[in-house]
Scaffold this motif. Structure first.
Motif, short mmCIF file in Angstrom:
data_model
loop_
_atom_site.label_atom_id
_atom_site.label_comp_id
_atom_site.label_asym_id
_atom_site.label_seq_id
_atom_site.Cartn_x
_atom_site.Cartn_y
_atom_site.Cartn_z
N TRP A 46 -3.37 26.06 -9.39
CA TRP A 46 -4.00 27.32 -8.99
C TRP A 46 -5.22 27.06 -8.10
O TRP A 46 -5.47 27.78 -7.15
N ILE A 47 -5.97 26.05 -8.44
CA ILE A 47 -7.13 25.66 -7.62
C ILE A 47 -7.43 24.19 -7.90
O ILE A 47 -7.27 23.71 -9.02
N SER A 48 -7.81 23.48 -6.85
CA SER A 48 -8.17 22.07 -7.02
C SER A 48 -9.58 21.85 -6.48
O SER A 48 -9.99 22.50 -5.51
N ARG A 49 -10.29 20.95 -7.14
CA ARG A 49 -11.67 20.65 -6.72
C ARG A 49 -11.69 19.35 -5.93
O ARG A 49 -11.21 18.32 -6.40
N PRO A 50 -12.26 19.38 -4.73
CA PRO A 50 -12.36 18.15 -3.93
C PRO A 50 -13.32 17.14 -4.56
O PRO A 50 -14.17 17.49 -5.38
N TRP A 51 -13.15 15.90 -4.13
CA TRP A 51 -14.11 14.86 -4.51
C TRP A 51 -15.42 15.06 -3.73
O TRP A 51 -15.43 15.75 -2.71
N PRO A 52 -16.49 14.42 -4.17
CA PRO A 52 -17.66 14.33 -3.29
C PRO A 52 -17.26 13.61 -2.00
O PRO A 52 -16.30 12.84 -1.99
N VAL A 53 -17.99 13.86 -0.94
CA VAL A 53 -17.64 13.26 0.35
C VAL A 53 -18.88 12.65 1.00
O VAL A 53 -20.02 12.97 0.65
N ILE A 54 -18.61 11.77 1.97
CA ILE A 54 -19.67 11.29 2.86
C ILE A 54 -19.50 12.04 4.17
O ILE A 54 -18.41 12.04 4.77
N ALA A 55 -20.53 12.72 4.59
CA ALA A 55 -20.50 13.49 5.83
C ALA A 55 -21.60 12.98 6.75
O ALA A 55 -22.67 12.58 6.30
N ALA A 56 -21.31 13.01 8.05
CA ALA A 56 -22.24 12.45 9.02
C ALA A 56 -22.44 13.39 10.20
O ALA A 56 -21.59 14.25 10.48
N ARG A 57 -23.55 13.20 10.86
CA ARG A 57 -23.78 13.88 12.14
C ARG A 57 -22.68 13.45 13.09
O ARG A 57 -22.35 12.26 13.18
N SER A 58 -22.08 14.38 13.79
CA SER A 58 -20.88 14.08 14.57
C SER A 58 -21.09 12.93 15.55
O SER A 58 -20.19 12.11 15.76
N GLU A 59 -22.31 12.84 16.13
CA GLU A 59 -22.57 11.77 17.10
C GLU A 59 -22.58 10.39 16.45
O GLU A 59 -22.38 9.39 17.14
N GLU A 60 -22.83 10.33 15.14
CA GLU A 60 -22.92 9.04 14.44
C GLU A 60 -21.77 8.81 13.47
O GLU A 60 -21.77 7.82 12.74
N ALA A 61 -20.78 9.71 13.45
CA ALA A 61 -19.72 9.64 12.44
C ALA A 61 -18.95 8.33 12.50
O ALA A 61 -18.68 7.71 11.46
N ALA A 62 -18.59 7.88 13.68
CA ALA A 62 -17.80 6.65 13.81
C ALA A 62 -18.61 5.45 13.31
O ALA A 62 -18.08 4.57 12.61
N ARG A 63 -19.88 5.41 13.66
CA ARG A 63 -20.74 4.30 13.23
C ARG A 63 -20.92 4.31 11.71
O ARG A 63 -20.84 3.26 11.06
N VAL A 64 -21.14 5.50 11.14
CA VAL A 64 -21.27 5.62 9.69
C VAL A 64 -19.99 5.17 9.00
O VAL A 64 -20.01 4.46 7.99
N ALA A 65 -18.84 5.58 9.55
CA ALA A 65 -17.55 5.22 8.95
C ALA A 65 -17.36 3.71 8.90
O ALA A 65 -16.86 3.17 7.90
N ARG A 66 -17.75 3.02 9.96
CA ARG A 66 -17.61 1.56 9.97
C ARG A 66 -18.48 0.92 8.90
O ARG A 66 -18.07 -0.02 8.21
N VAL A 67 -19.69 1.44 8.75
CA VAL A 67 -20.60 0.90 7.73
C VAL A 67 -20.02 1.12 6.33
O VAL A 67 -20.02 0.21 5.50
N VAL A 68 -19.54 2.34 6.06
CA VAL A 68 -19.00 2.65 4.73
C VAL A 68 -17.74 1.85 4.46
O VAL A 68 -17.53 1.36 3.34
N ASP A 69 -16.88 1.68 5.47
CA ASP A 69 -15.68 0.84 5.29
C ASP A 69 -16.06 -0.57 4.86
O ASP A 69 -15.37 -1.20 4.05
N GLY A 70 -17.17 -1.07 5.40
CA GLY A 70 -17.60 -2.43 5.09
C GLY A 70 -18.12 -2.59 3.67
O GLY A 70 -18.27 -3.72 3.19
N LEU A 71 -18.37 -1.47 2.98
CA LEU A 71 -18.89 -1.57 1.62
C LEU A 71 -17.82 -1.97 0.61
O LEU A 71 -18.13 -2.21 -0.56
#
Length: 696
Positions: A285-310
């Motif tokens: 009936w309804i599902s709750r999303p997980w918490p997320v990491i969100a970034a400023r669009s200009e830095e999203a790719a850079r943030v994603a690379r850093v988080v992937d490395g964790l």
């Protein structure tokens, strides 16, 4: 040239450090927005301190919505958010923020949880639910991800909405539930009010909603309360239908070896399907999303690379980053491609319909009067946070031209309520406003306690000694002013004090000094203290604030009618929520209900690790915006406070006396106003100069 292994490793590390330095210089540090609460402050400060001179720096704020605003404004680059924050973020221009990762506790689960309707075999369709026995887990504010949006979703989707204008929306909700089901178990509190009789009264009207609880009384510790309790209510008790988390049902059925053939899933399409936990049936009936990491669009790719490395922790900064993101116990799963908050939320079952909600006609929204741009902006975010949690009724924010205009707005019916300061109680009462909620602190010493201060070396010992002194007040007709007037009226038995307070005061004191009327409360207290300590005044009537008087060479003058070791002249709460005296009782209950709900989820005792928004913390680094920072609760009743001479009694007495022609006759509180203002205007102007000078 040949290098041994150790030398080669050192060489590589030096190159890596150089590359990192170049990267930082070329693109700048990544700014992580971190929410600091009282519980997390030391950890946040320590970990953020260790980030210095690295590729990251912390932007520390008091709530998650502030993180959203920091990212949109370019003052932060990324942060961890909850689903409610993403709903609120839709108010920003599309594309400012992108979701890069989900923070999953269980890496293979696509959502935090899914809500399903589990029924006995005899139920074949949605229409069969009418007149059956319902098992609900109850509201549990200790489960911070179990907000009213999810708790009430089934009822909101399935049961026709009640809009009886003689009942509050909260009362209508339980009337609808009580009429739809023959019996139920809805354990725990039904309201978010600290006033227990509110909950007891509501339950006494709908006894059938507690009939199948184990103790028959909807107690918070009922056997059938909580997540597993609703499953047990169905499988062990008398329930026919249960609102449960899918994983809880799966776990309980396996643990208790329950025969699944006796039960079905009732799906949103109206079809009852056999229970099969191994298949992905369309029954959520309804599902709750997980918490997320969100970034400023200009830095999203850079943030994603850093988080992937964790995923592989090779450096101390990575551990610190995980700790600050509260992700050390979870897995970061990349969203590919990155999604806007709206697109991300749309992929989860039931969220769109939940946020769309349903309304009564005419609207039951409550109108909140605000007195400044700052208050209006805070109200705006409070409103959207409340919508994201599923609070009712909806709030409308109405900004007027100042505090007096806001009081007038409530008096004329333009808006429904206003949060007033103690200094505004007198004028609000004269305009037929009344308090419905009081803002209280954790300790009596943090209430608005007014005292009379003189220097320790002063010859003044009693109230009588003050005649002919130079008096410093925080404001014209402040709480201290009115309290002294009331006390002197009773002490001298001279009604002039109540009927013509300016005349009585100007005759008693040699001079009266008050700050500029535009000065904020804290500044007014500081300036009044300065008035005393500089020698320009002999006595000060001020709020007892430790930060101003702890180290000052002052003492208090006690009034003589009641023994009081603290020598309090009068006291009040930190403020009050005020409505028009003629506002219908049902509207009052709606306002109280939504504000108590906000106090529960956005107040000092918020259940979340980090708050989405704070009622009482600083807003945009400004203190005491709408609500005083020392507030910890909103109470309907403060009879438990045992302090002498409450200011509410003083206000009621003064208004009553001034409106009594047998006492004041043709005299009015305004009769000497113009004369007094001519007398005081020079003092007022001088006080502005005085308060800008340094203390000799």
């Amino acid at each position: 040239m040949h290098l041994d292994f150790a030398t080669s490793r050192l060489y590589l590390l030096l190159i890596s450090a150089a590359v990192l330095t170049t990267l930082i210089e070329s693109v700048g540090q990544l700014k992580l927005c971190v929410v600091s609460t009282v519980q997390r402050a030391k950890v946040v400060e320590a970990n953020c301190g260790d980030f210095r001179n690295d590729a990251f720096k912390c932007v520390i704020v008091s709530d998650r919505i502030e993180c959203l605003r920091k990212i949109v404004n370019g003052k932060a680059d990324f942060a961890v958010f909850e689903p409610e924050d993403l709903f609120v973020s839709k108010n920003f221009i599309e594309g400012h923020i992108l979701i890069t990762h989900e923070v999953r506790l269980f890496p293979n689960e696509t959502s935090n949880y899914k809500m399903v309707v589990l029924v006995r075999n005899k139920i074949r369709s949605l229409s069969d639910l009418y007149g059956k026995k319902f098992c609900h887990p109850g509201y549990d504010t200790m489960e911070y991800d179990w907000t009213p949006l999810y708790a009430d979703h089934l009822q909101n989707q399935m049961i026709p909405k009640k809009c009886d204008d003689s009942a509050s929306l909260l009362e209508n909700r339980f009337v609808a539930l009580s009429e739809w089901f023959e019996a139920a178990c809805f354990p725990g509190p039904w309201t978010f009010s600290p006033k227990r009789e509110v909950d007891r009264n509501l339950k006494s009207k709908h006894l059938n909603l507690c009939a199948i609880c184990d103790n028959g009384a909807c107690q918070i510790n009922d056997k059938y309360g909580g997540r597993m309790g609703s499953v047990m209510c169905l499988t062990e008790g008398d329930g026919d239908v249960a609102w449960v988390r899918l994983e809880d049902a799966k776990e309980y059925f396996k643990m208790e070896m329950i025969n699944t053939s006796r039960y079905k899933f009732l799906c949103p399409d109206g079809i009852a399907r056999r229970v099969n936990f191994s298949k992905d049936l369309p029954c959520t009936w309804i599902s709750r999303p997980w918490p997320v990491i969100a970034a400023r669009s200009e830095e999203a790719a850079r943030v994603a690379r850093v988080v992937d490395g964790l995923e592989h922790l090779n450096a101390p900064w990575q551990v610190l980053l995980l700790l600050l993101m509260e992700g050390h116990r979870a897995a970061s799963v990349r969203i590919d491609p990155f999604k806007t908050p709206e697109d991300y939320l749309n992929k989860f079952t039931g969220l769109s319909s939940a946020y769309a909600g349903s309304t009564c006609y005419p609207s039951r929204a409550v109108r909140w009067c605000l007195s400044s741009n700052l208050e209006d902006r805070k109200c705006y975010w409070l409103r959207h946070a409340a919508l994201s949690f599923g609070f009712q009724p909806e709030i409308t924010c109405l900004q007027l031209a100042g505090r007096n205009a806001s009081i007038d707005g409530v008096a004329t019916g333009f808006c429904d309520f206003y949060v007033a300061r103690p200094e505004e109680l007198m004028i609000a009462k004269t305009k037929n406003l009344t308090s419905i909620l009081q803002m209280t602190s954790a300790y009596l010493k943090h209430f608005n306690n007014i005292v009379i201060l003189v220097k320790k070396t002063s010859s003044y010992r009693t109230i009588r000694d003050l005649k002919g002194a130079k008096a410093c007040f925080t404001k014209y007709r402040s709480v201290g002013w009115n309290a002294f007037v009331s006390f002197m009226n009773n002490y001298t038995m001279d009604s002039t004090w109540s009927c013509s307070d300016e005349k009585a005061l100007s005759g008693f004191f040699k001079s009266i000094i008050v700050p500029d009327a535009k000065v904020e409360d804290d500044q007014a207290i500081a300036q009044t203290i300065k008035c005393l300590m500089s020698g320009r005044g002999d006595v000060a009537f001020v709020t007892l604030q430790e930060k101003f008087i702890d180290h000052l060479d002052v003492r208090r003058i006690c009034v003589e009618d009641v023994p009081d070791p603290d020598c309090i002249l009068t006291w009040s709460t930190l403020g009050s929520v005020m409505v028009n005296e003629n506002l219908p009782d049902v509207r009052r209950r709606d306002i109280i209900s939504v504000l108590e709900e906000m106090n529960t989820w956005f107040g000092v005792r918020h259940p979340e690790p980090t708050p989405i928004i704070s009622l009482y913390e600083p807003y945009d680094s400004y203190h005491n915006v709408i609500f005083p920072e020392l507030t910890v609760n909103l109470l309907q009743n403060i009879n438990h406070v045992q302090l002498p001479r409450p200011y509410t009694d003083i206000v009621e007495h003064l208004i009553k006396v001034r409106n009594d022609p047998l006492i004041c006759g043709s005299r009015s509180t305004k009769s000497h106003y113009s004369i007094f203002m001519l007398l005081i205007v020079t003092v007022l102007m001088n006080s502005r100069i005085l308060f800008n000078e340094s203390i000799p």
